[in-house]
Design a protein around this motif. Structure first.
Motif, PDB file in Angstrom:
ATOM      1  N   GLN A 261       0.798  -1.293  -0.025  1.00 53.61           N
ATOM      2  CA  GLN A 261      -0.079  -0.030   0.089  1.00 53.61           C
ATOM      3  C   GLN A 261       0.917   1.239   0.140  1.00 53.61           C
ATOM      4  N   ARG A 262       2.212   1.181  -0.063  1.00 51.63           N
ATOM      5  CA  ARG A 262       2.983   2.451   0.279  1.00 51.63           C
ATOM      6  C   ARG A 262       3.109   2.978  -1.208  1.00 51.63           C
ATOM      7  N   PRO A 263       3.018   4.424  -1.318  1.00 49.45           N
ATOM      8  CA  PRO A 263       2.507   5.025  -2.640  1.00 49.45           C
ATOM      9  C   PRO A 263       3.647   5.024  -3.517  1.00 49.45           C
ATOM     10  N   PHE A 264       4.946   4.565  -3.210  1.00 48.60           N
ATOM     11  CA  PHE A 264       6.055   4.391  -4.356  1.00 48.60           C
ATOM     12  C   PHE A 264       6.424   3.199  -4.622  1.00 48.60           C
ATOM     13  N   MET A 265       5.554   2.118  -4.151  1.00 52.35           N
ATOM     14  CA  MET A 265       5.928   0.579  -4.356  1.00 52.35           C
ATOM     15  C   MET A 265       5.586   0.197  -5.696  1.00 52.35           C
ATOM     16  N   GLY A 266       6.655  -0.438  -6.317  1.00 42.73           N
ATOM     17  CA  GLY A 266       6.594  -1.184  -7.612  1.00 42.73           C
ATOM     18  C   GLY A 266       5.990  -2.587  -7.359  1.00 42.73           C
ATOM     19  N   SER A 267       7.118  -3.327  -6.540  1.00 41.45           N
ATOM     20  CA  SER A 267       6.415  -4.440  -6.125  1.00 41.45           C
ATOM     21  C   SER A 267       7.312  -5.243  -4.992  1.00 41.45           C
ATOM     22  N   VAL A 268       6.852  -6.022  -4.154  1.00 42.78           N
ATOM     23  CA  VAL A 268       7.319  -6.336  -3.004  1.00 42.78           C
ATOM     24  C   VAL A 268       7.989  -7.573  -3.123  1.00 42.78           C
ATOM     25  N   ILE A 269       9.256  -7.969  -2.870  1.00 42.61           N
ATOM     26  CA  ILE A 269       9.896  -8.979  -3.051  1.00 42.61           C
ATOM     27  C   ILE A 269       9.769  -9.949  -1.829  1.00 42.61           C
ATOM     28  N   PHE A 270       9.440 -11.140  -1.697  1.00 44.10           N
ATOM     29  CA  PHE A 270       9.338 -11.944  -0.623  1.00 44.10           C
ATOM     30  C   PHE A 270       9.902 -13.269  -0.993  1.00 44.10           C
ATOM     31  N   GLY A 271      10.517 -14.235   0.118  1.00 44.88           N
ATOM     32  CA  GLY A 271      11.245 -15.366  -0.089  1.00 44.88           C
ATOM     33  C   GLY A 271      10.332 -16.249   0.681  1.00 44.88           C
ATOM     34  N   SER A 272      10.419 -17.570   0.484  1.00 40.36           N
ATOM     35  CA  SER A 272       9.786 -18.529   1.175  1.00 40.36           C
ATOM     36  C   SER A 272      10.915 -19.761   1.171  1.00 40.36           C
ATOM     37  N   THR A 273      11.018 -20.608   2.297  1.00 44.92           N
ATOM     38  CA  THR A 273      11.721 -21.760   2.281  1.00 44.92           C
ATOM     39  C   THR A 273      10.694 -23.101   2.204  1.00 44.92           C
ATOM     40  N   THR A 274       9.352 -22.853   2.477  1.00 47.11           N
ATOM     41  CA  THR A 274       8.307 -23.887   2.382  1.00 47.11           C
ATOM     42  C   THR A 274       7.089 -23.350   1.716  1.00 47.11           C
ATOM     43  N   MET A 275       6.474 -24.487   1.438  1.00 46.78           N
ATOM     44  CA  MET A 275       5.075 -24.257   0.480  1.00 46.78           C
ATOM     45  C   MET A 275       4.097 -23.322   1.524  1.00 46.78           C
ATOM     46  N   GLU A 276       4.243 -23.658   2.682  1.00 48.55           N
ATOM     47  CA  GLU A 276       3.393 -23.175   3.874  1.00 48.55           C
ATOM     48  C   GLU A 276       3.538 -21.739   3.928  1.00 48.55           C
ATOM     49  N   GLN A 277       4.928 -21.320   3.927  1.00 51.02           N
ATOM     50  CA  GLN A 277       5.132 -20.004   3.893  1.00 51.02           C
ATOM     51  C   GLN A 277       4.810 -19.029   2.795  1.00 51.02           C
ATOM     52  N   LEU A 278       5.010 -19.786   1.439  1.00 48.36           N
ATOM     53  CA  LEU A 278       4.558 -18.976   0.353  1.00 48.36           C
ATOM     54  C   LEU A 278       3.177 -18.935   0.208  1.00 48.36           C
ATOM     55  N   ASP A 279       2.187 -19.834   0.570  1.00 50.04           N
ATOM     56  CA  ASP A 279       0.886 -19.448   0.707  1.00 50.04           C
ATOM     57  C   ASP A 279       0.223 -18.630   1.504  1.00 50.04           C
ATOM     58  N   LEU A 280       0.915 -18.527   2.692  1.00 52.16           N
ATOM     59  CA  LEU A 280       0.771 -17.742   3.820  1.00 52.16           C
ATOM     60  C   LEU A 280       0.890 -16.102   3.080  1.00 52.16           C
ATOM     61  N   ALA A 281       2.101 -15.976   2.321  1.00 50.94           N
ATOM     62  CA  ALA A 281       2.476 -14.593   1.836  1.00 50.94           C
ATOM     63  C   ALA A 281       1.448 -14.155   0.960  1.00 50.94           C
ATOM     64  N   LEU A 282       1.233 -15.224  -0.019  1.00 47.03           N
ATOM     65  CA  LEU A 282       0.393 -14.938  -1.156  1.00 47.03           C
ATOM     66  C   LEU A 282      -1.101 -14.544  -0.578  1.00 47.03           C
ATOM     67  N   GLY A 283      -1.550 -15.105   0.536  1.00 48.76           N
ATOM     68  CA  GLY A 283      -2.715 -14.330   1.214  1.00 48.76           C
ATOM     69  C   GLY A 283      -2.714 -13.073   1.387  1.00 48.76           C
ATOM     70  N   SER A 284      -1.705 -12.314   1.378  1.00 47.15           N
ATOM     71  CA  SER A 284      -1.670 -11.075   1.727  1.00 47.15           C
ATOM     72  C   SER A 284      -2.288 -10.066   0.649  1.00 47.15           C
ATOM     73  N   VAL A 285      -2.568 -10.438  -0.665  1.00 47.43           N
ATOM     74  CA  VAL A 285      -2.855  -9.860  -1.678  1.00 47.43           C
ATOM     75  C   VAL A 285      -4.363  -9.508  -1.317  1.00 47.43           C
ATOM     76  N   GLU A 286      -5.174 -10.261  -0.501  1.00 50.75           N
ATOM     77  CA  GLU A 286      -6.596 -10.056  -0.269  1.00 50.75           C
ATOM     78  C   GLU A 286      -6.866  -9.275   0.944  1.00 50.75           C
ATOM     79  N   ILE A 287      -5.812  -8.682   1.601  1.00 52.37           N
ATOM     80  CA  ILE A 287      -5.707  -7.846   2.724  1.00 52.37           C
ATOM     81  C   ILE A 287      -5.439  -6.352   2.252  1.00 52.37           C
ATOM     82  N   THR A 288      -6.546  -5.468   2.812  1.00 58.00           N
ATOM     83  CA  THR A 288      -6.198  -4.054   2.599  1.00 58.00           C
ATOM     84  C   THR A 288      -6.517  -3.412   3.911  1.00 58.00           C
ATOM     85  N   LEU A 289      -5.512  -2.739   4.669  1.00 60.66           N
ATOM     86  CA  LEU A 289      -5.302  -2.321   5.658  1.00 60.66           C
ATOM     87  C   LEU A 289      -5.902  -1.011   5.756  1.00 60.66           C
TER      88      LEU A 289
END
Length: 347
Positions: free
Chosen positions: A300-328
């Motif tokens: 949600q930051r006004p200058f953001m192009g893309s947020v780079i995240f890494g995961s070592t497990t598929m569970e971590q990956l799925d959790l991070a992907l769920g952030s696209v459904e959140i608007t603070l």
């Protein structure tokens, strides 16, 4: 998945970008390929890598292996057109590439050719300089940063030479656009000025560390981003895993980054754990999952192009992907800003 035009380019990237720096050390090739498959399935089209990856740890034996893993995915799937691919030219001092030579007009073609061979592709969508030859205040160097030994004329001559080399690569079709990493406002402004003067391609993005724990981008670079259409690609948005809460109360999970790099690159401090707790408390009060709150805030930051995240497990990956459904909402954002003021620059 939200999408964003990157800078003034014709590249459209997802607001989440899949990081790859663990593929080859903490993750196997099979695991890396599974992460790519899942990310693309969920709408991510943007993957970031570098010639020096993997890390944790960095070694001569593994340098370039992450690019090879991505290249093997391209070869196995034939899906190169489904990915916006970013890679990086290592800066001065990295002994595992070109004996630590600085970035120059002479090294750019060599570095690109090496990456293209490992990646098994004809082109890189976003080609980035990993850090400036003159040094950087990133990675906790800000506490004693001293640019007084820099030589301005040499710096500008090198920038112009590099832009001209990048222009030749764009004409050859080996890269589509150009970005920076671990750069400053002054440095970025000079790259832009020289590009405007006709020396080569315009900077599209800056890949700098940015998270609730590291907000140096919020002032001069934020102003530059907004006014010059140079987007931030935020790396380490989870503060090397601190903001997940997994390291609270002395915990060091087996296989985690802290189990390999004990100080998390200078991020492990008493004040850091106190700051993390403040953000965990905000998430709990508002019924939010901490990882998703952190990534949603960054997106949600006004200058953001893309947020780079890494995961070592598929569970971590799925959790991070769920952030696209959140608007603070505004109330949560105010709480976050208050916590930031009380816990500014914890490392």
């Amino acid at each position: 998945m939200q999408m964003k035009q990157l800078g003034r380019t014709d590249l459209t990237v997802s607001k989440l970008c899949l990081g790859s720096m663990t593929w080859g050390t903490q993750n196997t090739q099979t695991e890396g390929h599974a992460q790519i498959d899942r990310a693309l399935e969920r709408g991510i089209n943007f993957v970031d890598t570098a010639e020096m990856y993997p890390v944790n740890p960095i070694s001569a034996e593994t340098t370039g292996l992450t690019e090879e893993i991505i290249g093997n995915w391209f070869a196995a799937t034939g899906r190169r057109q489904d990915m916006i691919l970013a890679s990086k030219h290592s800066g001065a001092g990295f002994k595992n590439a070109r004996d630590g030579a600085p970035i120059s007009g002479q090294t750019i073609s060599q570095a690109i050719e090496g990456s293209l061979k490992r990646l098994q592709t004809d082109y890189i969508d976003l080609y980035q300089f990993h850090w400036p030859n003159r040094g950087s205040y990133m990675f906790r160097q800000n506490w004693r940063y001293d640019p007084s030994s820099q030589h301005k004329a040499e710096t500008l001559d090198n920038m112009a030479e590099c832009l001209e080399a990048l222009e030749r690569e764009m004409q050859r079709g080996t890269i589509r656009t150009f970005g920076l990493s671990n750069e400053s406002a002054w440095g970025t402004s000079q790259w832009l000025r020289l590009s405007d003067a006709g020396h080569g391609p315009r900077v599209a993005s800056i890949q700098n560390e940015y998270s609730l724990m590291c907000r140096m981008y919020d002032t001069d670079l934020a102003e530059l981003s907004v006014n010059e259409d140079v987007d931030l690609l935020a790396f380490s948005p989870l503060a090397a895993g601190l903001l997940t809460g997994k390291y609270q109360n002395g915990a060091v999970p087996e296989g985690s980054r802290m189990s390999i790099v004990s100080d998390l690159g200078g991020r492990r401090t008493d004040r850091a754990f106190a700051a993390v707790q403040a953000y965990l408390d905000i998430a709990q009060r508002n019924g939010l999952e901490p990882v998703q709150m952190v990534l949603a805030w960054a997106m949600q930051r006004p200058f953001m192009g893309s947020v780079i995240f890494g995961s070592t497990t598929m569970e971590q990956l799925d959790l991070a992907l769920g952030s696209v459904e959140i608007t603070l909402n505004d109330e949560v954002l105010v709480e976050i800003d208050t916590a930031h003021r009380e816990n500014a620059m914890p490392y």
